[in-house]
Every structure is written in structure tokens, then in C-alpha cells.
Design a protein around this motif. Sequence first.
Motif, PDB file in Angstrom:
ATOM      1  N   PHE A  86       4.766   0.511  -0.527  1.00 48.86           N
ATOM      2  CA  PHE A  86       5.480  -0.051   0.669  1.00 48.86           C
ATOM      3  C   PHE A  86       4.981  -1.431   0.615  1.00 48.86           C
ATOM      4  O   PHE A  86       3.806  -1.664   0.631  1.00 48.86           O
TER       5      PHE A  86
ATOM      6  N   ALA B 120       7.413  -1.675   7.171  1.00 50.24           N
ATOM      7  CA  ALA B 120       7.179  -1.163   5.915  1.00 50.24           C
ATOM      8  C   ALA B 120       8.679  -1.249   5.183  1.00 50.24           C
ATOM      9  O   ALA B 120       9.584  -0.567   5.686  1.00 50.24           O
TER      10      ALA B 120
ATOM     11  N   GLU C  13       1.955   4.991   1.680  1.00 56.52           N
ATOM     12  CA  GLU C  13       2.344   5.561   3.074  1.00 56.52           C
ATOM     13  C   GLU C  13       1.317   5.969   3.726  1.00 56.52           C
ATOM     14  O   GLU C  13       1.140   5.719   5.015  1.00 56.52           O
TER      15      GLU C  13
ATOM     16  N   LEU D 193      -0.849   3.064   5.679  1.00 54.72           N
ATOM     17  CA  LEU D 193      -0.013   2.256   6.690  1.00 54.72           C
ATOM     18  C   LEU D 193      -0.448   2.711   8.209  1.00 54.72           C
ATOM     19  O   LEU D 193      -0.261   3.738   8.566  1.00 54.72           O
TER      20      LEU D 193
ATOM     21  N   MET E   6       3.036  -1.324  11.555  1.00 57.58           N
ATOM     22  CA  MET E   6       3.416  -2.314  10.691  1.00 57.58           C
ATOM     23  C   MET E   6       4.973  -1.868  10.385  1.00 57.58           C
ATOM     24  O   MET E   6       5.613  -0.813  10.540  1.00 57.58           O
TER      25      MET E   6
ATOM     26  N   TYR F 253       4.172  -3.856   3.325  1.00 56.37           N
ATOM     27  CA  TYR F 253       4.014  -4.095   4.888  1.00 56.37           C
ATOM     28  C   TYR F 253       3.629  -5.291   5.472  1.00 56.37           C
ATOM     29  O   TYR F 253       2.754  -6.118   4.746  1.00 56.37           O
ATOM     30  N   TYR F 254       4.106  -5.539   6.794  1.00 56.86           N
ATOM     31  CA  TYR F 254       3.593  -6.757   7.335  1.00 56.86           C
ATOM     32  C   TYR F 254       4.072  -6.401   8.900  1.00 56.86           C
ATOM     33  O   TYR F 254       4.485  -5.692   9.389  1.00 56.86           O
TER      34      TYR F 254
ATOM     35  N   ARG G 219       1.046  -1.285   0.044  1.00 56.84           N
ATOM     36  CA  ARG G 219       0.005   0.137  -0.043  1.00 56.84           C
ATOM     37  C   ARG G 219       0.727   1.347   0.130  1.00 56.84           C
ATOM     38  O   ARG G 219       2.016   1.099   0.087  1.00 56.84           O
TER      39      ARG G 219
END
Length: 310
Positions: free
Chosen positions: A273, A157, A148, A151, A155, A275-276, A146
Motif C-alpha cells: 500500500f 492507505a 498492511e 501501517l 494513515m 501510505y501517507y 509498506r
Amino acid sequence: MRKPNLTDVSIFAAVVEAGGFRAAAQKRGLSASSLSDCMRRLESDLGVRLLNRTTRSVTPTAAGERLLERLRPALQEIDAAFNDLDDDAQRPVGTLKLNVPVPVARFLLPDLLARFLRLYPGISVEVVMDNTFVDVNAGGYDAGVRYEESLAKDMIAVPIGPRRQRFVAAAAPRYLAERGTPTHPEELPGHDLLGHRFESGKVGVFEFHRDGRVVRIPPQGQLLTSSHDLKIRSAINGLGIVYTFEDFLREPLSDGRLVPILEDWWQAFDGPFLYYHGRRHMPSPLRAFVDFLRAEGQIAESSGVFGAVS
């Protein structure tokens, strides 16, 4: 309530994610009847019905949905732990599940994944396109892509793809010959603007930036759609002005089917980015993909294509 079998629990999650017994059985290399037996045993052990079964579909009950929401993070951790046992740094194995917006899937991932999957033949990738922000853990994904502004602060990133992108305004030569070429965004209310409706129901606004000034114009015209392809084809056919990701318009701009307008006002923004959620045991396919993005960023940084990856 008897203590349930862990295999039955994982099969329950697999059936829901696959949307039925047959699809889940194919992925697991088992028979649909054996999966059905596991589900009956699990429901009997728990004393609760977890699935609604019809001839056309299999969906979780309200109790099943609540249970699965709590189970997904634990099941992902279990998968990651077993992956770490079979894996080494050179040969990660498993499936990487990504949730990404349409532009990323269409223009960024094809070349990126081609390079990544050649490096890691033991990894497979499953990509779902979705323009809304999702909780990757709750949705059963390893990571999402996604921009920025979408987010959450908790997360992790990692930059992926070009670090600067633009929205581009354009119209067909026929439209501009008939309606005139606007030279300032404030002239746009007199034109047909091809609008975009997001999955949330919100209609996108044409937003232009120059020298610190921002001009926002709500789209007004004969077409409002959630389809990028329909919007662009309609612009090519002379129905109005389109304002969208530069990648969508690169081909019709290069061959003259569309003409750029208001170039000094195009909105530029940071690229996407990956992200997780930070987890103690990162699944090996995700770890390999993050390492790959770091390497890609370091290689391309000198050419200005990628920013530094932290």
C-alpha cells in the motif's frame, strides 16, 4: 531572540536534507556561500548553533534536530500551498518523495513510474529504499510504501501493485541432488536454510501456510545476510534453500538455475500500500500519484491484477 527569516529556515532544512551546503546549493540554484551566510544569520537570530560543520560533513546539532523535527510538517504545508497556486488539475508540478522497501523499488516502481512520469512531465520523483517502517512526515517524505501489517491506523492507505504476492521456496538442482528434496516444512531443520537479517537486527523465519496450518522454521545454515542478491546467488551456487519474494526468484526459476520446492505451502499475503498522512493541502505531485493509482486500479481490476482502490 529575533524573529527568523522564513527563507533562512527553509534553507536550514534543505542543507540538512542534502547533507551539505554544496549539494543544497545545486538543488536551489544558489551559491554555497550564500547558503552559508543564511545559516549564520539564522543561528545569530536564534542565538543557538544549529549545524555541526566539518571539512567532510554538515550535520544538525541536537538543538537543530529538535527544531527540524518540528519544522518539517509546517514547511511541507507551505510548499503544498505554493504548489497549489501554480498548479492546475492538468499540470501538477514539483517533487514526489517516496520511501519504499527494496522489492517494491526493484520490481514494482520501474514500470509504474515510467507510466506516471510520462503523464506528468512537470513532476519529478525521489525514491529512497528502506525496509523498516518510517514516519513519512518526520522523514521528509510525501508518502511511503509498506505492507498492511506495518501501517499505522491513522494513515491513509491506497493499494499499489499486485494485490496478492507470495514467498517462494527454492534450491539449486545440485543442492537437491546432494541433500534430497524436502516434501514437508518439518523436514527443513535437516537442511541448510539461507537466512535474512533485517535492518532491525531481527532474523526472518521461514513461515509456511496450508489449510489453516502454519509452520515456522528458524533458518539454520552457513549463511545469514541482509542482502537479497547474495542470498539468491548463494542458493544458485548450491549453498542452501532460499525462501523469499517470488519476484526475486522469477528469473532463476524460469531458466532452471533454481527449482521450486514445497509449493503447496508457500505463504501468500496482501500486496503493498501507498501510505501517507491526511493533510488539508495535499502536495500536487502526491495528489496526482494517488489519482494515477486509482485509475490504474480501475483499469486493471477487471484483469485481476489490482484490487479496487478506495
